[in-house]
Design a protein around this motif. Structure first.
Motif, PDB file in Angstrom:
ATOM      1  N   LEU A 477      36.635  57.226  37.646  1.00  0.00           N
ATOM      2  CA  LEU A 477      37.577  56.247  38.163  1.00  0.00           C
ATOM      3  C   LEU A 477      36.848  55.303  39.119  1.00  0.00           C
ATOM      4  O   LEU A 477      36.136  55.738  40.021  1.00  0.00           O
ATOM      5  N   ILE A 478      37.040  54.000  38.908  1.00  0.00           N
ATOM      6  CA  ILE A 478      36.446  52.971  39.771  1.00  0.00           C
ATOM      7  C   ILE A 478      37.584  52.181  40.390  1.00  0.00           C
ATOM      8  O   ILE A 478      38.409  51.603  39.679  1.00  0.00           O
ATOM      9  N   LEU A 479      37.649  52.171  41.717  1.00  0.00           N
ATOM     10  CA  LEU A 479      38.695  51.450  42.439  1.00  0.00           C
ATOM     11  C   LEU A 479      38.118  50.189  43.057  1.00  0.00           C
ATOM     12  O   LEU A 479      37.005  50.200  43.590  1.00  0.00           O
ATOM     13  N   VAL A 480      38.887  49.097  43.009  1.00  0.00           N
ATOM     14  CA  VAL A 480      38.445  47.818  43.563  1.00  0.00           C
ATOM     15  C   VAL A 480      39.555  47.280  44.462  1.00  0.00           C
ATOM     16  O   VAL A 480      40.731  47.238  44.064  1.00  0.00           O
ATOM     17  N   GLY A 481      39.210  46.877  45.685  1.00  0.00           N
ATOM     18  CA  GLY A 481      40.187  46.313  46.609  1.00  0.00           C
ATOM     19  C   GLY A 481      40.597  44.910  46.206  1.00  0.00           C
ATOM     20  O   GLY A 481      39.782  44.137  45.703  1.00  0.00           O
ATOM     21  N   ARG A 482      41.869  44.577  46.450  1.00  0.00           N
ATOM     22  CA  ARG A 482      42.375  43.244  46.116  1.00  0.00           C
ATOM     23  C   ARG A 482      42.192  42.248  47.254  1.00  0.00           C
ATOM     24  O   ARG A 482      42.172  41.040  47.039  1.00  0.00           O
ATOM     25  N   ASN A 483      42.080  42.768  48.509  1.00  0.00           N
ATOM     26  CA  ASN A 483      41.936  41.888  49.667  1.00  0.00           C
ATOM     27  C   ASN A 483      41.252  42.672  50.777  1.00  0.00           C
ATOM     28  O   ASN A 483      40.900  43.847  50.608  1.00  0.00           O
ATOM     29  N   ASN A 484      41.059  42.038  51.929  1.00  0.00           N
ATOM     30  CA  ASN A 484      40.316  42.683  53.019  1.00  0.00           C
ATOM     31  C   ASN A 484      41.002  43.941  53.522  1.00  0.00           C
ATOM     32  O   ASN A 484      40.342  44.941  53.830  1.00  0.00           O
ATOM     33  N   ALA A 485      42.336  43.907  53.626  1.00  0.00           N
ATOM     34  CA  ALA A 485      43.055  45.090  54.101  1.00  0.00           C
ATOM     35  C   ALA A 485      42.853  46.253  53.131  1.00  0.00           C
ATOM     36  O   ALA A 485      42.621  47.395  53.546  1.00  0.00           O
ATOM     37  N   GLN A 486      42.924  45.977  51.842  1.00  0.00           N
ATOM     38  CA  GLN A 486      42.690  47.023  50.850  1.00  0.00           C
ATOM     39  C   GLN A 486      41.241  47.471  50.852  1.00  0.00           C
ATOM     40  O   GLN A 486      40.944  48.656  50.633  1.00  0.00           O
ATOM     41  N   ASN A 487      40.312  46.544  51.088  1.00  0.00           N
ATOM     42  CA  ASN A 487      38.902  46.921  51.154  1.00  0.00           C
ATOM     43  C   ASN A 487      38.670  47.954  52.257  1.00  0.00           C
ATOM     44  O   ASN A 487      37.977  48.963  52.058  1.00  0.00           O
ATOM     45  N   ASP A 488      39.256  47.714  53.434  1.00  0.00           N
ATOM     46  CA  ASP A 488      39.132  48.680  54.538  1.00  0.00           C
ATOM     47  C   ASP A 488      39.757  50.024  54.175  1.00  0.00           C
ATOM     48  O   ASP A 488      39.179  51.093  54.424  1.00  0.00           O
ATOM     49  N   LYS A 489      40.947  49.964  53.591  1.00  0.00           N
ATOM     50  CA  LYS A 489      41.628  51.201  53.221  1.00  0.00           C
ATOM     51  C   LYS A 489      40.834  51.987  52.194  1.00  0.00           C
ATOM     52  O   LYS A 489      40.682  53.222  52.294  1.00  0.00           O
ATOM     53  N   LEU A 490      40.280  51.284  51.201  1.00  0.00           N
ATOM     54  CA  LEU A 490      39.528  51.940  50.141  1.00  0.00           C
ATOM     55  C   LEU A 490      38.246  52.566  50.680  1.00  0.00           C
ATOM     56  O   LEU A 490      37.956  53.746  50.422  1.00  0.00           O
ATOM     57  N   THR A 491      37.486  51.806  51.467  1.00  0.00           N
ATOM     58  CA  THR A 491      36.173  52.260  51.910  1.00  0.00           C
ATOM     59  C   THR A 491      36.252  53.282  53.030  1.00  0.00           C
ATOM     60  O   THR A 491      35.508  54.266  53.056  1.00  0.00           O
ATOM     61  N   LEU A 492      37.165  53.067  53.972  1.00  0.00           N
ATOM     62  CA  LEU A 492      37.173  53.882  55.183  1.00  0.00           C
ATOM     63  C   LEU A 492      38.164  55.042  55.155  1.00  0.00           C
ATOM     64  O   LEU A 492      38.030  55.977  55.942  1.00  0.00           O
ATOM     65  N   LYS A 493      39.145  54.990  54.250  1.00  0.00           N
ATOM     66  CA  LYS A 493      40.157  56.043  54.250  1.00  0.00           C
ATOM     67  C   LYS A 493      40.289  56.771  52.909  1.00  0.00           C
ATOM     68  O   LYS A 493      40.511  57.973  52.868  1.00  0.00           O
ATOM     69  N   THR A 494      40.159  56.036  51.799  1.00  0.00           N
ATOM     70  CA  THR A 494      40.364  56.647  50.487  1.00  0.00           C
ATOM     71  C   THR A 494      39.101  57.333  49.975  1.00  0.00           C
ATOM     72  O   THR A 494      39.153  58.474  49.509  1.00  0.00           O
ATOM     73  N   ALA A 495      37.972  56.626  50.046  1.00  0.00           N
ATOM     74  CA  ALA A 495      36.711  57.178  49.528  1.00  0.00           C
ATOM     75  C   ALA A 495      36.169  58.246  50.473  1.00  0.00           C
ATOM     76  O   ALA A 495      36.462  58.259  51.671  1.00  0.00           O
ATOM     77  N   ASN A 506      25.443  39.585  50.370  1.00  0.00           N
ATOM     78  CA  ASN A 506      25.520  38.369  51.196  1.00  0.00           C
ATOM     79  C   ASN A 506      26.485  37.319  50.658  1.00  0.00           C
ATOM     80  O   ASN A 506      26.190  36.115  50.660  1.00  0.00           O
ATOM     81  N   ALA A 507      27.641  37.747  50.186  1.00  0.00           N
ATOM     82  CA  ALA A 507      28.640  36.811  49.680  1.00  0.00           C
ATOM     83  C   ALA A 507      30.014  37.482  49.732  1.00  0.00           C
ATOM     84  O   ALA A 507      30.108  38.711  49.723  1.00  0.00           O
ATOM     85  N   PRO A 508      31.084  36.683  49.795  1.00  0.00           N
ATOM     86  CA  PRO A 508      32.425  37.274  49.793  1.00  0.00           C
ATOM     87  C   PRO A 508      32.720  37.990  48.478  1.00  0.00           C
ATOM     88  O   PRO A 508      32.335  37.529  47.401  1.00  0.00           O
ATOM     89  N   GLY A 509      33.408  39.102  48.568  1.00  0.00           N
ATOM     90  CA  GLY A 509      33.767  39.848  47.372  1.00  0.00           C
ATOM     91  C   GLY A 509      34.551  41.097  47.727  1.00  0.00           C
ATOM     92  O   GLY A 509      34.716  41.447  48.891  1.00  0.00           O
ATOM     93  N   SER A 510      35.041  41.771  46.702  1.00  0.00           N
ATOM     94  CA  SER A 510      35.822  42.992  46.897  1.00  0.00           C
ATOM     95  C   SER A 510      34.908  44.200  47.014  1.00  0.00           C
ATOM     96  O   SER A 510      33.807  44.214  46.461  1.00  0.00           O
ATOM     97  N   HIS A 511      35.391  45.234  47.716  1.00  0.00           N
ATOM     98  CA  HIS A 511      34.702  46.510  47.735  1.00  0.00           C
ATOM     99  C   HIS A 511      35.053  47.250  46.443  1.00  0.00           C
ATOM    100  O   HIS A 511      36.220  47.271  46.024  1.00  0.00           O
ATOM    101  N   ALA A 512      34.058  47.861  45.817  1.00  0.00           N
ATOM    102  CA  ALA A 512      34.279  48.690  44.628  1.00  0.00           C
ATOM    103  C   ALA A 512      33.723  50.081  44.909  1.00  0.00           C
ATOM    104  O   ALA A 512      32.627  50.207  45.469  1.00  0.00           O
ATOM    105  N   VAL A 513      34.465  51.113  44.544  1.00  0.00           N
ATOM    106  CA  VAL A 513      34.055  52.496  44.815  1.00  0.00           C
ATOM    107  C   VAL A 513      34.213  53.334  43.552  1.00  0.00           C
ATOM    108  O   VAL A 513      35.268  53.312  42.912  1.00  0.00           O
ATOM    109  N   VAL A 514      33.137  54.033  43.191  1.00  0.00           N
ATOM    110  CA  VAL A 514      33.204  55.010  42.106  1.00  0.00           C
ATOM    111  C   VAL A 514      33.602  56.346  42.721  1.00  0.00           C
ATOM    112  O   VAL A 514      32.896  56.885  43.582  1.00  0.00           O
ATOM    113  N   MET A 515      34.741  56.884  42.299  1.00  0.00           N
ATOM    114  CA  MET A 515      35.219  58.164  42.808  1.00  0.00           C
ATOM    115  C   MET A 515      34.479  59.284  42.069  1.00  0.00           C
ATOM    116  O   MET A 515      34.714  59.529  40.875  1.00  0.00           O
ATOM    117  N   SER A 516      33.574  59.924  42.768  1.00  0.00           N
ATOM    118  CA  SER A 516      32.682  60.890  42.116  1.00  0.00           C
ATOM    119  C   SER A 516      33.370  62.207  41.786  1.00  0.00           C
ATOM    120  O   SER A 516      32.994  62.886  40.819  1.00  0.00           O
TER     121      SER A 516
END
Length: 589
Positions: A477-495, A506-516
């Motif tokens: 499963l690969i999760l991708v944030g839709r906005n900055n609030a989701q990026n924080d939630k995904l990286t800091l709380k979900t993963a 070095n550019a704006p973009g979404s956080h993507a996380v592979v759930m291992s």
């Protein structure tokens, strides 16, 4: 291509057969130019779509789902008042007019039965939806009193025809042209032969009811590839043109064939009610099962982009202005820092004046002294109102002020740069937003950061959207944030721990996380996750995009950092090519 009267008439005939006796269940106004009527028949729940947008005006059935505004616009509320529960009596058109009338039997506020007509005027940039309380339902012109119009037209807009509540409804003025489908054929051909133009252009100038594509098709079918001028047609040429026009009239009378022409890249080119031989070659012809399907298929992509552009326009402008202001603030602070860096000269001036008070005359505008640091002569400006000692103390005071400013500006510049970088990510989010819900989350984020005002009564809480979900070819499963609030939630709380985190470099973009899930992640999944991170970034149009990745445990947030802004170390970098088709294939529906 704009919808012509000939195709509209066939579409209205189709709607009449499918919708008569249907009742209006619900009414929505997704955007300022569009209205959707949810109808109920004995066997189905069709949706009638009416668009008064200049580039894609139409009336057809739709299967598309629309995101409606939280607060219905005033025109939508007016429609609900006068039309909800109404029963469709008839769908009517007038020959060669791009207007379709929908007559509904409704109940007014007094409980009386009335006939209200919705006149969909689909005339390019003059397209409009006019609500009329019909005096005589048997009249083909929907004569009656205007209830209101989607786009009001007053005397300043038009001296010929006004569309205002309470005025009598009249048809728009029409140019004096011969009807291609219904007029006298001899008179039509005579008018064409008066023009010293190619036949296709002469038909466009002199006939009405069909679009230019039909006129070009008629000339091509009559003369093949020959260039024939209308004023120089022979009798045989005129007979050939007559035969083709009669053939087209027969095709239209029989209901025609809904066809659309698309370019090899999928871009829509034209549509009509008859096969178009003029696009033989590289273009592709698609035959649709109905005129509603034709119009929806032809305009769907264009309309979706236009709806989102309308909804995001104000927010995009606001964020752009905020970003430009942050960039200007950082530049101004850098310039001030450069000026503050020259404060050593002020200290030297103060020391030289203190050491040579005896040599400075009171009231002098300047004094030239020997700089004992390098032996050179230096001229020091003086304030004539101050004593020599006070001038020295003034330079020391300015030196300390500049020195303090230089220290503070370093932190302020870093703060301004961080703010500009954050607002750049928000700009990307607005451009990539897929609908009103995503835009509402971005507004909420900006309100929480103090960039937008928060109105407790008016602002309603949005149900938070879920992450974008993908499944790699290896089943991860690969999760991708839709906005900055989701990026924080995904990286800091979900993963967790060894889950793998990806972000474009070095550019704006979404956080993507592979759930291992505690498993080792294969290289193929890493590559697909990197591609997804590139697709959901401002670099999605590049050929080779650098994407950083690391385990989530190596990602952290600095104190006071804006939403979505994180630090990470150590990390590796992959170079990938963004592939939207891969994202579509891996998307979990």
């Amino acid at each position: 291509m704009a919808l012509d009267a000939a195709t509209l008439a066939l579409c209205a005939r189709e709607l009449s057969g499918a919708l008569v006796d249907a009742r209006i269940d619900k009414i929505f106004e997704p955007t300022r130019d569009e209205v959707v009527l949810n109808l109920r028949t004995r066997t189905d729940n069709p949706r009638l779509f009416l668009s008064a947008r200049s580039g894609s005006a139409r009336a057809c059935l739709t299967r598309e789902t629309f995101e409606n505004p939280q607060t219905p616009p005033s025109f939508c509320m007016l429609l609900r008042k006068h039309f909800t529960g109404g029963r469709l009596l008839a769908v009517r058109t007038l020959p060669d007019e791009r207007i379709v009338f929908f007559d509904f039997q409704c109940t007014n506020e007094m409980g009386d039965t009335v006939v209200n007509t919705m006149a969909a005027e689909l005339m390019g940039r003059y397209s409009n939806l006019v609500l009329v309380q019909t005096k005589n339902p048997a009249s083909p012109k929907a004569e009656g009193k205007i209830i209101d119009a989607l786009k009001r037209v007053d005397f300043e807009d038009s001296e010929v025809r006004q569309l205002l509540p309470g005025l009598a409804y009249t048809l728009p003025p029409q140019p004096q042209k011969h009807s291609f489908l219904h007029g006298d054929l001899d008179a039509l051909l005579a008018a064409v032969r008066e023009k010293d133009l190619p036949v296709s252009e002469a038909l466009i100038k002199t006939t009405g009811g069909v679009g230019p594509v039909v006129c070009r098709e008629a000339a091509l079918r009559a003369f093949g590839g020959r260039d024939v001028f209308a004023g120089r047609m022979t009798e045989d040429d005129a007979a050939a043109l007559r035969a083709v026009i009669e053939e087209i009239r027969s095709i239209h009378a029989a209901g025609g064939t809904p066809v659309a022409i698309t370019a090899p890249d999928g871009r829509p080119i034209e549509f009509s009610f008859l096969p178009l031989t003029q696009y033989a070659g590289g273009a592709k012809e698609t035959v649709y099962g109905s005129y509603s399907e034709l119009l929806e298929g032809y305009y769907a992509t264009k309309d979706k982009a236009e709806r989102l552009r309308q909804k995001s326009r104000d927010l995009a402008r606001t964020v752009k202005n905020l970003h430009e202001r942050a960039v200007r603030k950082a530049a101004a602070r850098r310039e001030e820092q450069v000026q503050s860096a020259a404060c050593e000269e002020l200290r030297v001036f103060g020391e030289l004046l203190s050491a040579n008070l005896w040599a400075v005359e009171r009231g002098a505008k300047s004094v030239t002294l020997t700089n004992y640091y390098d032996g050179s002569d230096v001229t020091i400006p003086l304030d004539v109102r101050l004593t020599p000692s006070a001038n020295a103390q003034k330079y020391f005071k300015e030196y300390k002020k500049k020195q303090t400013a230089a220290r503070m500006l370093t932190d302020l510049i870093a703060e301004s740069d961080a703010e500009a970088a954050y607002l750049e990510t928000v700009q990307y989010e607005v451009e990539a937003a897929e609908g009103e819900a995503a835009l509402s989350e971005i507004r909420a984020e900006l309100k929480a950061q103090g960039y937008l005002k928060y109105y407790k009564v008016r602002d309603k809480k949005q149900k938070p959207a879920d992450f974008l979900r993908y499944e790699s070819a290896d089943g991860f499963l690969i999760l991708v944030g839709r906005n900055n609030a989701q990026n924080d939630k995904l990286t800091l709380k979900t993963a967790r721990g060894k889950d793998l985190w990806f972000h474009v470099k070095n550019a704006p973009g979404s956080h993507a996380v592979v759930m291992s899930g505690g498993k080792d992640i294969p290289d193929s999944t890493k590559t697909q996750a990197a591609v997804l991170a590139a697709v959901h970034s401002s670099q999605n149009g590049g050929a080779k995009v650098q994407v950083d990745y690391t385990e989530v445990k190596n990602v952290w947030k600095a104190n006071g950092a804006k939403p979505g802004m994180v630090l990470y170390d150590p990390y590796e970098t992959a170079v990938v090519t963004p592939d939207p088709s891969l994202a579509e294939r891996l998307r979990v529906k």
